[in-house]
Design a protein around this motif. Structure first.
Motif, PDB file in Angstrom:
ATOM      1  N   ARG A 172     -12.345   9.617  -2.430  1.00  0.00           N
ATOM      2  CA  ARG A 172     -12.845   8.766  -1.359  1.00  0.00           C
ATOM      3  C   ARG A 172     -14.172   9.293  -0.809  1.00  0.00           C
ATOM      4  O   ARG A 172     -14.364  10.498  -0.652  1.00  0.00           O
ATOM      5  CB  ARG A 172     -11.821   8.670  -0.219  1.00  0.00           C
ATOM      6  N   SER A 173     -15.062   8.368  -0.503  1.00  0.00           N
ATOM      7  CA  SER A 173     -16.359   8.730   0.059  1.00  0.00           C
ATOM      8  C   SER A 173     -16.190   9.273   1.473  1.00  0.00           C
ATOM      9  O   SER A 173     -15.335   8.805   2.239  1.00  0.00           O
ATOM     10  CB  SER A 173     -17.274   7.503   0.088  1.00  0.00           C
ATOM     11  N   PRO A 174     -16.999  10.259   1.859  1.00  0.00           N
ATOM     12  CA  PRO A 174     -16.937  10.769   3.237  1.00  0.00           C
ATOM     13  C   PRO A 174     -17.255   9.691   4.266  1.00  0.00           C
ATOM     14  O   PRO A 174     -16.869   9.815   5.433  1.00  0.00           O
ATOM     15  CB  PRO A 174     -18.014  11.868   3.249  1.00  0.00           C
ATOM     16  N   ASP A 175     -17.950   8.640   3.836  1.00  0.00           N
ATOM     17  CA  ASP A 175     -18.305   7.558   4.745  1.00  0.00           C
ATOM     18  C   ASP A 175     -17.249   6.459   4.813  1.00  0.00           C
ATOM     19  O   ASP A 175     -17.398   5.496   5.575  1.00  0.00           O
ATOM     20  CB  ASP A 175     -19.639   6.922   4.308  1.00  0.00           C
ATOM     21  N   ALA A 176     -16.183   6.572   4.021  1.00  0.00           N
ATOM     22  CA  ALA A 176     -15.135   5.552   4.014  1.00  0.00           C
ATOM     23  C   ALA A 176     -14.359   5.578   5.329  1.00  0.00           C
ATOM     24  O   ALA A 176     -14.253   6.629   5.976  1.00  0.00           O
ATOM     25  CB  ALA A 176     -14.186   5.788   2.847  1.00  0.00           C
ATOM     26  N   PRO A 177     -13.814   4.439   5.738  1.00  0.00           N
ATOM     27  CA  PRO A 177     -12.989   4.419   6.957  1.00  0.00           C
ATOM     28  C   PRO A 177     -11.813   5.380   6.836  1.00  0.00           C
ATOM     29  O   PRO A 177     -11.347   5.685   5.728  1.00  0.00           O
ATOM     30  CB  PRO A 177     -12.509   2.958   7.021  1.00  0.00           C
ATOM     31  N   GLY A 178     -11.327   5.855   7.971  1.00  0.00           N
ATOM     32  CA  GLY A 178     -10.195   6.765   7.954  1.00  0.00           C
ATOM     33  C   GLY A 178      -8.924   6.094   7.468  1.00  0.00           C
ATOM     34  O   GLY A 178      -8.663   4.920   7.762  1.00  0.00           O
ATOM     35  N   VAL A 179      -8.121   6.826   6.710  1.00  0.00           N
ATOM     36  CA  VAL A 179      -6.850   6.315   6.218  1.00  0.00           C
ATOM     37  C   VAL A 179      -5.786   6.498   7.290  1.00  0.00           C
ATOM     38  O   VAL A 179      -5.538   7.620   7.753  1.00  0.00           O
ATOM     39  CB  VAL A 179      -6.433   7.028   4.918  1.00  0.00           C
ATOM     40  N   ALA A 180      -5.165   5.395   7.705  1.00  0.00           N
ATOM     41  CA  ALA A 180      -4.046   5.480   8.639  1.00  0.00           C
ATOM     42  C   ALA A 180      -2.803   5.979   7.907  1.00  0.00           C
ATOM     43  O   ALA A 180      -2.102   6.877   8.375  1.00  0.00           O
ATOM     44  CB  ALA A 180      -3.784   4.126   9.284  1.00  0.00           C
ATOM     45  N   PHE A 181      -2.522   5.384   6.742  1.00  0.00           N
ATOM     46  CA  PHE A 181      -1.453   5.842   5.861  1.00  0.00           C
ATOM     47  C   PHE A 181      -1.577   5.096   4.542  1.00  0.00           C
ATOM     48  O   PHE A 181      -2.337   4.120   4.425  1.00  0.00           O
ATOM     49  CB  PHE A 181      -0.060   5.631   6.482  1.00  0.00           C
ATOM     50  N   ALA A 182      -0.852   5.545   3.548  1.00  0.00           N
ATOM     51  CA  ALA A 182      -0.829   4.879   2.246  1.00  0.00           C
ATOM     52  C   ALA A 182       0.545   5.055   1.631  1.00  0.00           C
ATOM     53  O   ALA A 182       1.250   6.031   1.915  1.00  0.00           O
ATOM     54  CB  ALA A 182      -1.906   5.453   1.323  1.00  0.00           C
ATOM     55  N   MET A 183       0.941   4.083   0.789  1.00  0.00           N
ATOM     56  CA  MET A 183       2.212   4.136   0.067  1.00  0.00           C
ATOM     57  C   MET A 183       2.002   3.649  -1.356  1.00  0.00           C
ATOM     58  O   MET A 183       1.077   2.894  -1.630  1.00  0.00           O
ATOM     59  CB  MET A 183       3.273   3.249   0.735  1.00  0.00           C
ATOM     60  N   ASN A 184       2.886   4.120  -2.244  1.00  0.00           N
ATOM     61  CA  ASN A 184       2.911   3.515  -3.564  1.00  0.00           C
ATOM     62  C   ASN A 184       3.359   2.062  -3.416  1.00  0.00           C
ATOM     63  O   ASN A 184       4.156   1.743  -2.538  1.00  0.00           O
ATOM     64  CB  ASN A 184       3.859   4.278  -4.496  1.00  0.00           C
ATOM     65  N   GLY A 185       2.844   1.174  -4.272  1.00  0.00           N
ATOM     66  CA  GLY A 185       3.151  -0.239  -4.051  1.00  0.00           C
ATOM     67  C   GLY A 185       3.181  -1.080  -5.298  1.00  0.00           C
ATOM     68  O   GLY A 185       2.186  -1.732  -5.634  1.00  0.00           O
ATOM     69  N   GLY A 186       4.291  -1.090  -6.008  1.00  0.00           N
ATOM     70  CA  GLY A 186       4.446  -1.970  -7.154  1.00  0.00           C
ATOM     71  C   GLY A 186       4.870  -1.227  -8.406  1.00  0.00           C
ATOM     72  O   GLY A 186       4.549  -0.053  -8.604  1.00  0.00           O
ATOM     73  N   MET A 187       5.602  -1.950  -9.287  1.00  0.00           N
ATOM     74  CA  MET A 187       6.068  -1.353 -10.534  1.00  0.00           C
ATOM     75  C   MET A 187       4.894  -1.160 -11.493  1.00  0.00           C
ATOM     76  O   MET A 187       3.911  -1.893 -11.450  1.00  0.00           O
ATOM     77  CB  MET A 187       7.120  -2.246 -11.186  1.00  0.00           C
ATOM     78  N   TYR A 188       5.031  -0.165 -12.384  1.00  0.00           N
ATOM     79  CA  TYR A 188       3.923   0.180 -13.260  1.00  0.00           C
ATOM     80  C   TYR A 188       4.437   0.719 -14.587  1.00  0.00           C
ATOM     81  O   TYR A 188       5.611   1.058 -14.741  1.00  0.00           O
ATOM     82  CB  TYR A 188       3.030   1.227 -12.587  1.00  0.00           C
ATOM     83  N   ASP A 189       3.528   0.782 -15.576  1.00  0.00           N
ATOM     84  CA  ASP A 189       3.907   1.245 -16.905  1.00  0.00           C
ATOM     85  C   ASP A 189       3.709   2.755 -17.035  1.00  0.00           C
ATOM     86  O   ASP A 189       3.420   3.443 -16.048  1.00  0.00           O
ATOM     87  CB  ASP A 189       3.149   0.474 -17.980  1.00  0.00           C
ATOM     88  N   ALA A 190       3.829   3.255 -18.265  1.00  0.00           N
ATOM     89  CA  ALA A 190       3.767   4.690 -18.492  1.00  0.00           C
ATOM     90  C   ALA A 190       2.403   5.277 -18.170  1.00  0.00           C
ATOM     91  O   ALA A 190       2.282   6.482 -17.938  1.00  0.00           O
ATOM     92  CB  ALA A 190       4.128   5.003 -19.950  1.00  0.00           C
ATOM     93  N   GLU A 191       1.369   4.440 -18.144  1.00  0.00           N
ATOM     94  CA  GLU A 191       0.025   4.910 -17.819  1.00  0.00           C
ATOM     95  C   GLU A 191      -0.291   4.787 -16.332  1.00  0.00           C
ATOM     96  O   GLU A 191      -1.376   5.157 -15.892  1.00  0.00           O
ATOM     97  CB  GLU A 191      -1.007   4.117 -18.625  1.00  0.00           C
ATOM     98  N   GLY A 192       0.658   4.239 -15.575  1.00  0.00           N
ATOM     99  CA  GLY A 192       0.434   4.046 -14.149  1.00  0.00           C
ATOM    100  C   GLY A 192      -0.199   2.720 -13.808  1.00  0.00           C
ATOM    101  O   GLY A 192      -0.562   2.475 -12.649  1.00  0.00           O
ATOM    102  N   LYS A 193      -0.326   1.819 -14.784  1.00  0.00           N
ATOM    103  CA  LYS A 193      -0.956   0.522 -14.560  1.00  0.00           C
ATOM    104  C   LYS A 193       0.089  -0.520 -14.163  1.00  0.00           C
ATOM    105  O   LYS A 193       1.228  -0.472 -14.641  1.00  0.00           O
ATOM    106  CB  LYS A 193      -1.699   0.072 -15.818  1.00  0.00           C
ATOM    107  N   PRO A 194      -0.256  -1.473 -13.301  1.00  0.00           N
ATOM    108  CA  PRO A 194       0.726  -2.454 -12.826  1.00  0.00           C
ATOM    109  C   PRO A 194       1.255  -3.329 -13.950  1.00  0.00           C
ATOM    110  O   PRO A 194       0.516  -3.672 -14.881  1.00  0.00           O
ATOM    111  CB  PRO A 194      -0.068  -3.278 -11.807  1.00  0.00           C
ATOM    112  N   ILE A 195       2.531  -3.697 -13.857  1.00  0.00           N
ATOM    113  CA  ILE A 195       3.131  -4.590 -14.846  1.00  0.00           C
ATOM    114  C   ILE A 195       3.217  -6.022 -14.320  1.00  0.00           C
ATOM    115  O   ILE A 195       3.595  -6.922 -15.059  1.00  0.00           O
ATOM    116  CB  ILE A 195       4.528  -4.104 -15.282  1.00  0.00           C
ATOM    117  N   GLY A 196       2.871  -6.216 -13.055  1.00  0.00           N
ATOM    118  CA  GLY A 196       2.866  -7.546 -12.463  1.00  0.00           C
ATOM    119  C   GLY A 196       1.528  -7.836 -11.803  1.00  0.00           C
ATOM    120  O   GLY A 196       0.557  -7.081 -11.952  1.00  0.00           O
TER     121      GLY A 196
END
Length: 284
Positions: free
Chosen positions: A102-126
Motif C-alpha cells: 500500500r502507498s504511504p499516501d493511501a487512506p488509512g485501513v479501518a479493517f480488512a477481511m478475506n472475502g470470497g471463495m478462491y482456487d489454489a492460486e488464490g484467485k476468485p472462483i466466482g
C-alpha cells in the motif's frame, strides 16, 4: 498448492463430503468441514492492547457462549473496496503482503477481511469486480462445496451504497457494473429468513466469517473467535444484527486485519480481500 476438503451442513443432507486431494491450478479449492465437529480450526490471535483500541471499528461480543469480533463499515465514515493483487502480479495471499504494497499516501485501513471463495492460486472462483473492472464473471454453476450450496450470493457496491443479493437475483436485477463485488456462498440470511438448507445449529464447528447489510446500509462483518456452526452465525445476523440479507465469506481460513488493535491474522494463505478504508474528509 493448498489441500482442503469441505462439508455442507444442511437440513436435508446432514452429511455430504467431497473428495480431497491436490487441486489443479485454476480449479476451485473446496474447504471441507468435517461433520463430526472435529474439523481443524485456526485460532484467531488475541489482539494486543494499544492506545488506539478506542478507534477500532471492531468490538468483541459473545453469542450463545461463542466469542465473535464484530466490525462495522459505515458509509458515512468508510469506503469499501476489493483487493486481490498488485497490478499485473500474483494474489497477495496475506494481509502482510497487502500492507507492504500500500502507498504511504493511501487512506488509512479501518479493517480488512478475506472475502470470497478462491482456487489454489488464490484467485476468485466466482464474480469478482475490483475498481469497476470485472476480473471474473458471475458463477451460476452447480457443484460441490459451500460455494455451490444454492443460493449463494454477491456482496457488492458503488460509492456508499452496499448490497447483498443472491446470485440469481443479482443476475436478473443488476445491469450496471459496481465498483466492487465478490461472490461467495452460501447465503446465510435471505429476506430475513435463514438459508433453507442450513440447520439451526448443526454439528460442524469452524472459525467462520460473513457479512450482512442492515436497514441503514451499514455492512456488518463478523468473524468468530472460536468454532461455531453455520446456523449459529446465521442466527446472529438475523436475530442480533437484524440484517435482512447476510452472506457467508469462508471458514477455517477466515482472517481479520484490524490496524487499530494491532491484529493481523496470517496463518493460512487467503484469496480476495475486502478492504474497509477510512473515508477522507472533503477538502476545506
Amino acid at each position: 498448492m493448498r489441500l482442503s476438503c469441505i462439508i455442507l451442513q444442511v437440513a436435508v443432507f446432514p452429511l455430504l463430503l467431497t473428495g480431497c486431494g491436490p487441486e489443479p491450478a485454476g480449479e476451485p479449492v473446496m474447504r471441507t468441514e468435517i461433520g463430526s465437529g472435529q474439523a481443524d480450526t485456526v485460532a484467531a490471535p488475541e489482539p494486543e492492547p494499544t492506545e488506539a483500541v478506542a478507534t477500532s471499528a471492531c468490538t468483541r461480543v459473545n453469542f450463545e457462549d461463542v466469542p465473535l469480533t464484530h466490525c462495522i463499515a459505515d458509509p458515512a465514515r468508510h469506503v469499501v473496496s476489493m483487493d486481490l493483487s498488485p497490478a499485473g502480479g500474483s494474489p497477495y495471499r496475506s494481509f502482510a503482503a497487502l500492507a507492504a504494497a500500500r502507498s504511504p499516501d493511501a487512506p488509512g485501513v479501518a479493517f480488512a477481511m478475506n472475502g470470497g471463495m478462491y482456487d489454489a492460486e488464490g484467485k476468485p472462483i466466482g464474480y469478482y469486480v475490483e475498481n469497476s473492472e470485472r476480473l471474473k464473471e458471475l458463477s451460476r454453476a452447480d457443484g460441490p462445496g459451500n460455494f455451490h450450496l444454492k443460493p449463494n450470493g454477491v456482496f457488492y457496491g458503488t460509492g456508499g451504497k452496499w448490497q447483498i443479493r443472491t446470485a440469481e437475483d443479482f443476475y436478473a436485477q443488476v445491469g450496471d457494473r459496481p465498483q466492487f463485488g465478490t461472490q461467495s456462498g452460501p447465503m446465510l440470511v435471505i429476506g430475513g429468513s435463514l438459508h433453507p438448507e442450513i440447520t439451526e445449529d448443526g454439528p460442524s464447528r469452524m472459525i467462520r466469517n460473513g457479512v450482512g447489510i442492515d436497514a441503514g446500509g451499514r455492512a456488518h462483518f463478523v468473524i468468530s473467535e472460536g468454532p461455531l456452526s453455520f446456523g449459529k452465525l446465521a442466527r446472529f445476523y438475523r436475530d442480533v444484527l437484524k440484517t435482512p440479507n447476510a452472506l457467508y465469506l469462508d471458514g477455517n481460513v477466515s482472517a481479520l486485519w484490524d490496524p487499530a488493535t494491532g491484529r493481523m491474522d496470517g496463518s493460512v494463505p487467503i484469496g480476495p480481500l475486502i478492504v474497509v478504508e477510512n473515508r477522507q474528509k472533503a477538502p476545506s
